[in-house]
Design a protein around this motif. Structure first.
Motif, PDB file in Angstrom:
ATOM      1  N   ARG A 111      33.850 -64.973 -19.916  1.00 50.78           N
ATOM      2  CA  ARG A 111      34.327 -65.424 -21.230  1.00 50.78           C
ATOM      3  C   ARG A 111      33.417 -64.945 -22.359  1.00 50.78           C
ATOM      4  NH1 ARG A 111      33.826 -71.361 -21.501  1.00 50.78           N
ATOM      5  NH2 ARG A 111      31.833 -70.784 -20.571  1.00 50.78           N
ATOM      6  N   ARG A 112      32.266 -64.382 -21.994  1.00 51.05           N
ATOM      7  CA  ARG A 112      31.225 -64.156 -22.985  1.00 51.05           C
ATOM      8  C   ARG A 112      30.870 -62.687 -23.163  1.00 51.05           C
ATOM      9  NH1 ARG A 112      28.974 -68.914 -24.612  1.00 51.05           N
ATOM     10  NH2 ARG A 112      29.792 -70.687 -23.446  1.00 51.05           N
ATOM     11  N   SER A 113      30.234 -62.400 -24.292  1.00 54.72           N
ATOM     12  CA  SER A 113      29.793 -61.051 -24.617  1.00 54.72           C
ATOM     13  C   SER A 113      28.616 -60.651 -23.737  1.00 54.72           C
ATOM     14  CB  SER A 113      29.378 -60.996 -26.090  1.00 54.72           C
ATOM     15  OG  SER A 113      28.652 -59.828 -26.381  1.00 54.72           O
ATOM     16  N   ALA A 114      28.535 -59.363 -23.439  1.00 52.50           N
ATOM     17  CA  ALA A 114      27.367 -58.828 -22.742  1.00 52.50           C
ATOM     18  C   ALA A 114      26.239 -58.515 -23.710  1.00 52.50           C
ATOM     19  CB  ALA A 114      27.759 -57.555 -21.985  1.00 52.50           C
ATOM     20  N   GLY A 115      26.451 -58.742 -25.000  1.00 52.79           N
ATOM     21  CA  GLY A 115      25.443 -58.400 -25.994  1.00 52.79           C
ATOM     22  C   GLY A 115      25.592 -56.959 -26.441  1.00 52.79           C
ATOM     23  N   GLY A 116      24.675 -56.533 -27.284  1.00 55.76           N
ATOM     24  CA  GLY A 116      24.760 -55.177 -27.786  1.00 55.76           C
ATOM     25  C   GLY A 116      23.560 -54.847 -28.664  1.00 55.76           C
ATOM     26  N   SER A 117      23.499 -53.631 -29.148  1.00 54.16           N
ATOM     27  CA  SER A 117      24.637 -52.743 -28.999  1.00 54.16           C
ATOM     28  C   SER A 117      24.732 -52.067 -27.639  1.00 54.16           C
ATOM     29  CB  SER A 117      24.588 -51.661 -30.088  1.00 54.16           C
ATOM     30  OG  SER A 117      23.402 -50.899 -29.996  1.00 54.16           O
ATOM     31  N   SER A 118      23.698 -52.190 -26.793  1.00 53.99           N
ATOM     32  CA  SER A 118      23.708 -51.549 -25.479  1.00 53.99           C
ATOM     33  C   SER A 118      24.345 -52.448 -24.423  1.00 53.99           C
ATOM     34  CB  SER A 118      22.272 -51.184 -25.065  1.00 53.99           C
ATOM     35  OG  SER A 118      21.612 -50.453 -26.062  1.00 53.99           O
ATOM     36  N   GLY A 119      25.470 -53.065 -24.758  1.00 54.17           N
ATOM     37  CA  GLY A 119      26.073 -54.051 -23.874  1.00 54.17           C
ATOM     38  C   GLY A 119      26.550 -53.489 -22.554  1.00 54.17           C
ATOM     39  N   GLY A 120      27.127 -52.292 -22.563  1.00 49.64           N
ATOM     40  CA  GLY A 120      27.600 -51.699 -21.323  1.00 49.64           C
ATOM     41  C   GLY A 120      26.473 -51.422 -20.359  1.00 49.64           C
ATOM     42  N   SER A 121      25.329 -51.014 -20.866  1.00 46.36           N
ATOM     43  CA  SER A 121      24.173 -50.764 -20.005  1.00 46.36           C
ATOM     44  C   SER A 121      23.684 -52.062 -19.374  1.00 46.36           C
ATOM     45  CB  SER A 121      23.052 -50.093 -20.802  1.00 46.36           C
ATOM     46  OG  SER A 121      23.429 -48.781 -21.191  1.00 46.36           O
ATOM     47  N   GLY A 122      23.632 -53.131 -20.167  1.00 49.33           N
ATOM     48  CA  GLY A 122      23.238 -54.427 -19.610  1.00 49.33           C
ATOM     49  C   GLY A 122      24.200 -54.908 -18.554  1.00 49.33           C
ATOM     50  N   ALA A 123      25.507 -54.758 -18.807  1.00 46.23           N
ATOM     51  CA  ALA A 123      26.516 -55.217 -17.855  1.00 46.23           C
ATOM     52  C   ALA A 123      26.491 -54.383 -16.575  1.00 46.23           C
ATOM     53  CB  ALA A 123      27.892 -55.155 -18.502  1.00 46.23           C
ATOM     54  N   ALA A 124      26.303 -53.068 -16.695  1.00 47.72           N
ATOM     55  CA  ALA A 124      26.298 -52.196 -15.510  1.00 47.72           C
ATOM     56  C   ALA A 124      25.153 -52.551 -14.574  1.00 47.72           C
ATOM     57  CB  ALA A 124      26.194 -50.734 -15.940  1.00 47.72           C
ATOM     58  N   VAL A 125      24.007 -52.940 -15.131  1.00 45.90           N
ATOM     59  CA  VAL A 125      22.877 -53.348 -14.301  1.00 45.90           C
ATOM     60  C   VAL A 125      23.106 -54.739 -13.733  1.00 45.90           C
ATOM     61  CG1 VAL A 125      20.403 -53.888 -14.319  1.00 45.90           C
ATOM     62  CG2 VAL A 125      21.242 -51.853 -15.501  1.00 45.90           C
ATOM     63  N   ALA A 126      23.572 -55.674 -14.568  1.00 42.56           N
ATOM     64  CA  ALA A 126      23.810 -57.040 -14.100  1.00 42.56           C
ATOM     65  C   ALA A 126      24.872 -57.094 -13.011  1.00 42.56           C
ATOM     66  CB  ALA A 126      24.218 -57.933 -15.273  1.00 42.56           C
ATOM     67  N   ALA A 127      25.838 -56.186 -13.067  1.00 46.25           N
ATOM     68  CA  ALA A 127      26.898 -56.135 -12.063  1.00 46.25           C
ATOM     69  C   ALA A 127      26.448 -55.443 -10.781  1.00 46.25           C
ATOM     70  CB  ALA A 127      28.118 -55.416 -12.632  1.00 46.25           C
ATOM     71  N   GLY A 128      25.239 -54.904 -10.765  1.00 45.31           N
ATOM     72  CA  GLY A 128      24.719 -54.250  -9.575  1.00 45.31           C
ATOM     73  C   GLY A 128      25.250 -52.857  -9.342  1.00 45.31           C
ATOM     74  N   ILE A 129      25.807 -52.225 -10.361  1.00 45.39           N
ATOM     75  CA  ILE A 129      26.377 -50.884 -10.201  1.00 45.39           C
ATOM     76  C   ILE A 129      25.278 -49.833 -10.169  1.00 45.39           C
ATOM     77  CG2 ILE A 129      27.928 -49.169 -11.232  1.00 45.39           C
ATOM     78  CD1 ILE A 129      29.483 -51.559 -12.447  1.00 45.39           C
ATOM     79  N   VAL A 130      24.299 -49.949 -11.053  1.00 42.63           N
ATOM     80  CA  VAL A 130      23.155 -49.029 -11.095  1.00 42.63           C
ATOM     81  C   VAL A 130      21.879 -49.843 -11.199  1.00 42.63           C
ATOM     82  CG1 VAL A 130      24.353 -47.027 -12.084  1.00 42.63           C
ATOM     83  CG2 VAL A 130      23.456 -48.814 -13.603  1.00 42.63           C
ATOM     84  N   PRO A 131      20.756 -49.311 -10.692  1.00 38.86           N
ATOM     85  CA  PRO A 131      19.496 -50.047 -10.821  1.00 38.86           C
ATOM     86  C   PRO A 131      18.903 -49.995 -12.219  1.00 38.86           C
ATOM     87  CG  PRO A 131      19.127 -47.986  -9.669  1.00 38.86           C
ATOM     88  CD  PRO A 131      20.617 -48.112  -9.842  1.00 38.86           C
ATOM     89  N   PHE A 132      19.291 -48.984 -12.999  1.00 44.89           N
ATOM     90  CA  PHE A 132      18.834 -48.931 -14.385  1.00 44.89           C
ATOM     91  C   PHE A 132      19.832 -48.124 -15.213  1.00 44.89           C
ATOM     92  CE2 PHE A 132      16.865 -45.151 -12.519  1.00 44.89           C
ATOM     93  CZ  PHE A 132      17.054 -44.179 -13.486  1.00 44.89           C
ATOM     94  N   ALA A 133      19.847 -48.419 -16.507  1.00 46.77           N
ATOM     95  CA  ALA A 133      20.736 -47.725 -17.438  1.00 46.77           C
ATOM     96  C   ALA A 133      20.007 -47.564 -18.762  1.00 46.77           C
ATOM     97  CB  ALA A 133      22.034 -48.500 -17.642  1.00 46.77           C
ATOM     98  N   LEU A 134      20.183 -46.408 -19.376  1.00 46.18           N
ATOM     99  CA  LEU A 134      19.550 -46.141 -20.659  1.00 46.18           C
ATOM    100  C   LEU A 134      20.327 -46.797 -21.792  1.00 46.18           C
ATOM    101  CD1 LEU A 134      18.734 -42.343 -20.242  1.00 46.18           C
ATOM    102  CD2 LEU A 134      17.200 -44.303 -19.860  1.00 46.18           C
ATOM    103  N   GLY A 135      19.600 -47.213 -22.804  1.00 46.78           N
ATOM    104  CA  GLY A 135      20.207 -47.734 -24.020  1.00 46.78           C
ATOM    105  C   GLY A 135      19.435 -47.219 -25.216  1.00 46.78           C
ATOM    106  N   THR A 136      19.798 -47.683 -26.390  1.00 47.71           N
ATOM    107  CA  THR A 136      19.018 -47.412 -27.593  1.00 47.71           C
ATOM    108  C   THR A 136      18.785 -48.726 -28.306  1.00 47.71           C
ATOM    109  OG1 THR A 136      20.961 -47.034 -29.016  1.00 47.71           O
ATOM    110  CG2 THR A 136      20.023 -45.113 -27.875  1.00 47.71           C
ATOM    111  N   ASP A 137      17.774 -48.751 -29.163  1.00 44.19           N
ATOM    112  CA  ASP A 137      17.413 -49.987 -29.850  1.00 44.19           C
ATOM    113  C   ASP A 137      16.946 -49.645 -31.258  1.00 44.19           C
ATOM    114  OD1 ASP A 137      15.799 -52.299 -30.752  1.00 44.19           O
ATOM    115  OD2 ASP A 137      16.141 -53.047 -28.738  1.00 44.19           O
ATOM    116  N   THR A 138      17.609 -50.245 -32.241  1.00 45.19           N
ATOM    117  CA  THR A 138      17.181 -50.164 -33.630  1.00 45.19           C
ATOM    118  C   THR A 138      16.648 -51.511 -34.097  1.00 45.19           C
ATOM    119  OG1 THR A 138      18.879 -48.483 -34.024  1.00 45.19           O
ATOM    120  CG2 THR A 138      17.904 -49.500 -35.964  1.00 45.19           C
TER     121      THR A 138
END
Length: 463
Positions: free
Chosen positions: A131-158
């Motif tokens: 029901r909830r947001s994965a956050g952002g702006s790197s939300g897909g990277s956070g979700a991909a790791v939390a879901a166990g799909i990849v051990p790490f994912a790159l993001g960006t941060d401003t």
């Protein structure tokens, strides 16, 4: 064949050349119910360096990082079908040691928000609570790791774009000191504030990725062993702006973590008083970003194989609040005096940040990553109601609250490593962030690894 991932201690095991991990990750990514990915490799890529350290290890990259063989859309309709002209040096460094990029992850449109809401692609869903947001702006990277799909994912941060999804998805996130990792090959916002970083399933993965991406910093002072056996962790007082804005659920997790750490022999909790870092950040951070957005994006759009005018980008974005920010950036475009003054104030903030860490002799400052738990996803009706009347706040409301604690450090360019609090309930993780002095990244990663172990070793004391 042995790889870095065979070393244990929280690192996923790799089978090397046979590509089993990559095949499994691709299958999971293609059928991911959390909409973590906007593009997935059509076939199983093989490591181009089968004997390298990361051979056979799958990873993902946020959709504003350029990577050969994948589009770069930054989740905006204006960039659909486009790709950049050069691969991100961070992506290239990981590929050079055998890591296999399986796909590009979803994000908030143009990285101008923190919810990864629907734009060119559907909103990313939080794997801990759909029901909830994965956050952002790197939300897909956070979700991909939390879901166990990849051990790490790159993001960006401003300004919180790695910290927020790491905290809300219950995983680990690392924002390096600004300038330590290359920010080339990205869809930019602010050259002063942008950095590439990583979200991972453990501090150990963060450490290994950092060694690959920033090898020249291994001899930096931050890599020297500490001269004391006890870690000095700064704790803001209860009247600090890092604490007073927290929801009850976040405050409870924060206090529980402090109870655990107070009983750990090799950790010294040091009460600290904020010297005015939040106030100093508010005097310059937004002005810098708004001035730089239109300049940075105009240059980027002009370098595309088929250049796009900034006005066309503005007209074709999907989200109203993103269009408003682009308009606001145009309003700051010619304010050179205001921008120069803001840069001077940022330099003062950096000096204040450095003196703060030196005065207390801190290994790191600890604070609640985000003052609120993950917000509800948007719904097609005006007010999305959750349990007990909870509603989905607007992206603008979420942005102000979610970025509050991370703003001073991110504008100062300091490194930050976010880890999950040891306990949470009802699918709502809470993050804790350790922030170090600028360019003391290796020391911060070491401290975070030790703190994470202590938190989870002693969590049963709260039962």
């Amino acid at each position: 064949m042995s790889t870095i991932a065979d070393s244990g201690d929280g690192l996923t095991r790799s089978t090397g050349e046979d590509g089993v991990l990559v095949l499994h990750a691709l299958e999971r990514a293609r059928h991911d119910p959390f909409r973590s990915f906007i593009a997935v490799a059509e076939s199983a890529p093989r490591s181009s360096h089968p004997r390298a350290a990361f051979a056979g290890v799958p990873f993902a990259a946020k959709d504003n990082l350029e990577a050969r063989g994948f589009p770069t859309t930054a989740n905006t309709p204006a960039l659909l079908g486009t790709s950049g002209t050069a691969e991100s040096p961070v992506v290239a460094a990981l590929r050079a040691v055998g890591a296999v990029l399986i796909g590009k992850t979803g994000m908030h449109e143009l990285a101008l928000g923190v919810t990864s809401s629907a734009a060119a692609f559907p909103a990313t869903v939080n794997p801990r609570d759909s029901r909830r947001s994965a956050g952002g702006s790197s939300g897909g990277s956070g979700a991909a790791v939390a879901a166990g799909i990849v051990p790490f994912a790159l993001g960006t941060d401003t300004g919180g774009s790695i910290t927020i999804p790491a905290a809300w998805c219950g995983v680990y996130g690392f924002r390096p000191s600004t300038g330590r990792w290359s920010a080339q090959g990205t869809v930019p916002l602010s050259s002063t504030r942008d950095t590439v970083g990583v979200i991972a399933e453990s501090v150990q993965w963060i450490a290994e990725v950092d060694r690959v991406v920033a090898p020249r910093y291994q001899g930096h002072r931050s890599g020297r062993p500490p001269k004391r056996s006890r870690m000095r962790i700064g704790i803001p007082d209860e009247d600090s702006e890092w604490v007073t804005h927290c929801d009850a659920e976040v405050a409870r997790a924060w206090m529980e973590a402090l109870l655990i750490l107070a009983q750990v022999p090799d950790i010294e909790l040091v009460p600290v008083v904020d010297p005015g870092l939040h106030r100093a950040e508010r005097s310059c951070g937004t002005t810098i970003e708004l001035y730089e957005i239109s300049h940075e994006l105009t240059r980027y759009l002009g370098r595309l194989p088929e250049p796009i005018p900034f006005g066309e980008l503005r007209d074709r974005v999907a989200r109203a609040e993103v269009r408003d920010l682009l308009d606001e950036s145009l309003g700051h475009r010619n304010d050179r005096h205001g921008y120069a003054a803001a840069l001077r104030l940022r330099s003062a903030l950096q000096r204040m940040h450095a003196k703060f860490h030196t005065a207390y002799a801190l290994d790191a400052l600890l604070y609640p990553s985000v003052p609120m738990v993950a917000s509800l996803l948007e719904a097609p009706r005006p007010r999305a109601e959750g349990a007990m009347g909870e509603r989905a706040p607007s992206d603008a409301e979420v942005f102000v609250r979610a970025t509050w604690n991370v703003n001073p450090g991110s504008v100062a360019g300091a490194p930050a490593l976010t880890l999950p609090a040891p306990r949470y309930s009802e699918g709502r993780p809470v993050g804790l962030t350790l922030e170090g002095a600028r360019f003391a990244d290796r020391r911060l990663i070491e401290v975070a690894g030790r703190v994470a172990r202590r938190l989870h070793e002693h969590a049963d004391q709260l039962k």
